[in-house]
Motif scaffolding. Structure first.
Motif, PDB file in Angstrom:
ATOM      1  N   ARG A  71      22.603  29.858 -47.159  1.00 28.34           N
ATOM      2  CA  ARG A  71      23.478  28.851 -46.577  1.00 28.34           C
ATOM      3  C   ARG A  71      24.265  28.198 -47.690  1.00 28.34           C
ATOM      4  N   TRP A  77      26.550  30.410 -43.379  1.00 28.41           N
ATOM      5  CA  TRP A  77      25.759  31.524 -43.880  1.00 28.41           C
ATOM      6  C   TRP A  77      26.672  32.468 -44.649  1.00 28.41           C
ATOM      7  N   GLN A 127      29.805  34.009 -39.444  1.00 32.07           N
ATOM      8  CA  GLN A 127      29.843  33.441 -38.100  1.00 32.07           C
ATOM      9  C   GLN A 127      30.353  34.482 -37.102  1.00 32.07           C
ATOM     10  N   THR A 132      22.785  35.246 -39.702  1.00 34.14           N
ATOM     11  CA  THR A 132      22.078  34.003 -40.006  1.00 34.14           C
ATOM     12  C   THR A 132      20.991  34.295 -41.042  1.00 34.14           C
TER      13      THR A 132
END
Length: 190
Positions: A71, A77, A127, A132
């Motif tokens: 992150r 991410w 995204q 993730t």
């Protein structure tokens, strides 16, 4: 197009980053052509691995051919591919894609319709692809990932990395010359 094996990543990250330009990256069938990458090496003061292994960067020290997902600034991410040989700690950041598969899904995830804004930048890209932290350490040759080698010659350009404050002059950012889908223009090119 031929799937890329883990062995492809078991070499210096700069070569991997250059060779990934023009390859296809899909996550659960969503993705496109890789048009921009950046290299981070264990001897590089801008790299997460520079100060050694931590809980956050442990995947960078794992075997080549795995994902390193972290992150950025607690917001976005970022997807990296672990590369290299001993000592480990090198990775290639996937900075931008030209969307080709699952564009409608990417538009919904990103909340934008302009194709240029879907995957131009590592946070946007993750995204749009649904990447993730759950994929941190995941093998790149197993679902949900599919990486296909490029099937034609591409013109690769290089220049300094962006978004960092150390080792800024190192020319470890690679891009597809003439692509409209880069996260930023390369200096000195129109």
């Amino acid at each position: 197009m031929v799937p890329v094996s883990r062995a492809f990543f078991a070499r210096p990250a700069a070569g991997v980053a250059r060779n990934l330009i023009g390859a296809t990256l899909l996550v659960e069938g969503i993705g496109g052509l890789i048009v921009e990458t950046e290299v981070y090496d264990h001897e590089d003061p801008a790299s997460h691995s520079y100060a050694g292994r931590t809980a956050r960067n442990a995947s960078m020290f794992g075997p080549p051919g795995h994902a390193y997902v972290y992150r950025s600034y607690g917001l976005h991410w970022c997807l990296n591919f672990v590369c290299g040989t001993e000592p480990l700690g090198s990775a290639v950041l996937i900075r931008a894609l030209q969307p080709t598969a699952g564009i409608e899904v990417m538009q919904r995830r990103r909340g934008v319709t302009a194709p240029k804004l879907l995957c131009a930048g590592p946070g946007r890209l993750s995204q749009a692809l649904g990447v993730t932290g759950a994929l941190d350490g995941h093998p790149l040759d197993k679902a949900p990932f599919l990486i296909l080698a490029g099937h034609q010659e591409v013109r690769v350009i290089s220049g300094p990395r962006i978004g960092i404050s150390r080792a800024t002059g190192t020319p470890w950012r690679f891009g597809l010359r003439g692509s409209a889908f880069l996260s930023r223009r390369f200096p000195g090119l129109t």
